[in-house]
Design a protein around this motif. Structure first.
Motif, PDB file in Angstrom:
ATOM      1  N   PRO A   5      32.857  30.947  27.968  1.00 28.03           N
ATOM      2  CA  PRO A   5      32.780  29.495  27.822  1.00 28.03           C
ATOM      3  C   PRO A   5      34.136  28.884  27.489  1.00 28.03           C
ATOM      4  CG  PRO A   5      32.003  30.550  25.834  1.00 28.03           C
ATOM      5  CD  PRO A   5      32.307  31.655  26.810  1.00 28.03           C
ATOM      6  N   THR A   6      35.116  29.105  28.324  1.00 30.80           N
ATOM      7  CA  THR A   6      36.445  28.537  28.131  1.00 30.80           C
ATOM      8  C   THR A   6      36.677  27.474  29.187  1.00 30.80           C
ATOM      9  OG1 THR A   6      37.380  30.270  29.529  1.00 30.80           O
ATOM     10  CG2 THR A   6      37.387  30.667  27.171  1.00 30.80           C
ATOM     11  N   ILE A   7      37.634  26.625  28.955  1.00 31.22           N
ATOM     12  CA  ILE A   7      37.932  25.535  29.881  1.00 31.22           C
ATOM     13  C   ILE A   7      39.134  25.906  30.740  1.00 31.22           C
ATOM     14  CG2 ILE A   7      38.488  23.093  30.091  1.00 31.22           C
ATOM     15  CD1 ILE A   7      35.707  23.648  28.962  1.00 31.22           C
ATOM     16  N   PHE A   8      38.897  26.084  32.032  1.00 33.92           N
ATOM     17  CA  PHE A   8      39.956  26.245  33.013  1.00 33.92           C
ATOM     18  C   PHE A   8      40.897  27.410  32.727  1.00 33.92           C
ATOM     19  CE2 PHE A   8      39.495  21.438  32.681  1.00 33.92           C
ATOM     20  CZ  PHE A   8      38.328  21.463  33.438  1.00 33.92           C
ATOM     21  N   SER A   9      40.338  28.550  32.343  1.00 35.04           N
ATOM     22  CA  SER A   9      41.154  29.740  32.214  1.00 35.04           C
ATOM     23  C   SER A   9      41.485  30.255  33.612  1.00 35.04           C
ATOM     24  CB  SER A   9      40.392  30.823  31.438  1.00 35.04           C
ATOM     25  OG  SER A   9      39.278  31.271  32.190  1.00 35.04           O
ATOM     26  N   ASP A  10      42.409  31.201  33.668  1.00 33.98           N
ATOM     27  CA  ASP A  10      42.752  31.802  34.957  1.00 33.98           C
ATOM     28  C   ASP A  10      41.514  32.447  35.577  1.00 33.98           C
ATOM     29  OD1 ASP A  10      44.730  32.690  36.958  1.00 33.98           O
ATOM     30  OD2 ASP A  10      44.291  34.688  36.199  1.00 33.98           O
ATOM     31  N   PHE A  11      40.683  33.037  34.720  1.00 35.31           N
ATOM     32  CA  PHE A  11      39.438  33.642  35.196  1.00 35.31           C
ATOM     33  C   PHE A  11      38.551  32.592  35.849  1.00 35.31           C
ATOM     34  CE2 PHE A  11      34.967  34.666  34.546  1.00 35.31           C
ATOM     35  CZ  PHE A  11      34.884  35.953  35.039  1.00 35.31           C
ATOM     36  N   ASP A  12      38.397  31.437  35.199  1.00 37.24           N
ATOM     37  CA  ASP A  12      37.554  30.374  35.749  1.00 37.24           C
ATOM     38  C   ASP A  12      38.038  29.936  37.119  1.00 37.24           C
ATOM     39  OD1 ASP A  12      35.475  29.880  33.842  1.00 37.24           O
ATOM     40  OD2 ASP A  12      36.995  29.078  32.492  1.00 37.24           O
TER      41      ASP A  12
END
Length: 271
Positions: A5-12
């Motif tokens: 549940p992170t905002i705009f990580s590289d993963f996302d």
């Protein structure tokens, strides 16, 4: 194996790109963004559950300018400001109560959330869909089998690992069978289930299926690369050994004529 549940990580961003490929794959194979017959008159409301990168909601909003389209997700798309006026994204946990009243929505769409939901969450989620849906409104669910069909030996090892991870995390490995019962028990009627097999790799002779197979294979390749760190840690592999295993899986797809099986449920809330 759900996205953090992170905002705009590289993963996302990498996952957003993979979801984009899968969106166009399913849209092309189904020849439509939706199979349900839903209300498109002015003021009708469509919900996209687990909207991801928002591409399905965006396309539906453009296709039906008289309809209000709401995309629900914990992590919202990164480009919300440039969409049409009838499109809105709402940040919420779809496994909890939705921010709308009873009998308020005409059509609910959800796909590819099998790995993001625990087994015990599906029943309450379907009840929440039933609550907010207007009588006569429709739901449409799309999920694929967790396992690959016609797998080679390396892919079988991956599938067995996924099954074990489902046990650990509480995810229903047999979801595509379980949803049959859950949809009916929730109270929906006119339940129509369709199954669609999409190739993995360019082994089909048919040119359209060959193209679908190429896109599906690339999406699977991206999935394995995106979760590389997870696999390496869990399996105790070196980075090079994991890359070799991925390459073997991609070759197996064509050698064994592997494919992904998608299931679609269209059901109505009784009048």
């Amino acid at each position: 194996m759900t996205r953090p549940p992170t905002i705009f990580s590289d993963f996302d961003f990498k996952e957003f790109d993979r979801w984009q490929r899968q969106h166009y794959l399913l849209k092309s194979a189904r020849k439509a963004n939706a199979w349900a017959s839903f209300n498109t008159t002015k003021g009708a409301v469509i919900i996209d559950v687990g909207t991801g990168n928002g591409i399905w909601a965006l396309e539906m909003a453009n296709q039906y300018p008289n309809v209000q389209v709401l995309g629900l997700d914990r992590v919202l798309p990164n480009d919300q400001q440039n969409g049409p006026e009838n499109l809105r994204f709402v940040q919420c946990d779809v496994t909890e109560a939705w921010p709308m009243g009873d009998n308020a929505v005409d059509f609910i769409f959800q796909r590819s959330m099998g790995d993001a939901m625990k087994q015990e969450q599906w029943g309450p989620l379907l009840k929440e869909m039933y609550r907010v849906l207007k009588p006569g409104g429709y739901i449409e669910l799309i999920e694929n089998d967790f396992w690959r069909h016609n797998p080679g030996p390396v892919q079988q090892a991956f599938d067995a690992f996924i099954q074990e991870q489902c046990k650990v995390t509480g995810v229903d490995f047999q979801l595509t069978d379980s949803l049959d019962t859950l949809v009916n028990e929730t109270g929906f009627d006119q339940v129509d289930k369709k199954t669609m097999d999409i190739p993995l790799g360019e082994w089909p002779a048919d040119q359209e299926l060959k193209q679908f197979g190429f896109i599906n294979k690339e999406a699977h390749k991206a999935l394995l690369k995106n979760y590389k760190d997870f696999y390496v840690k869990q399996w105790g592999l070196s980075s090079a050994d994991f890359d070799l295993a991925v390459q073997e899986v991609l070759e197996e797809f064509d050698e064994h004529h592997s494919f992904t099986r998608f299931h679609c449920w269209v059901a109505r809330k009784p009048l």
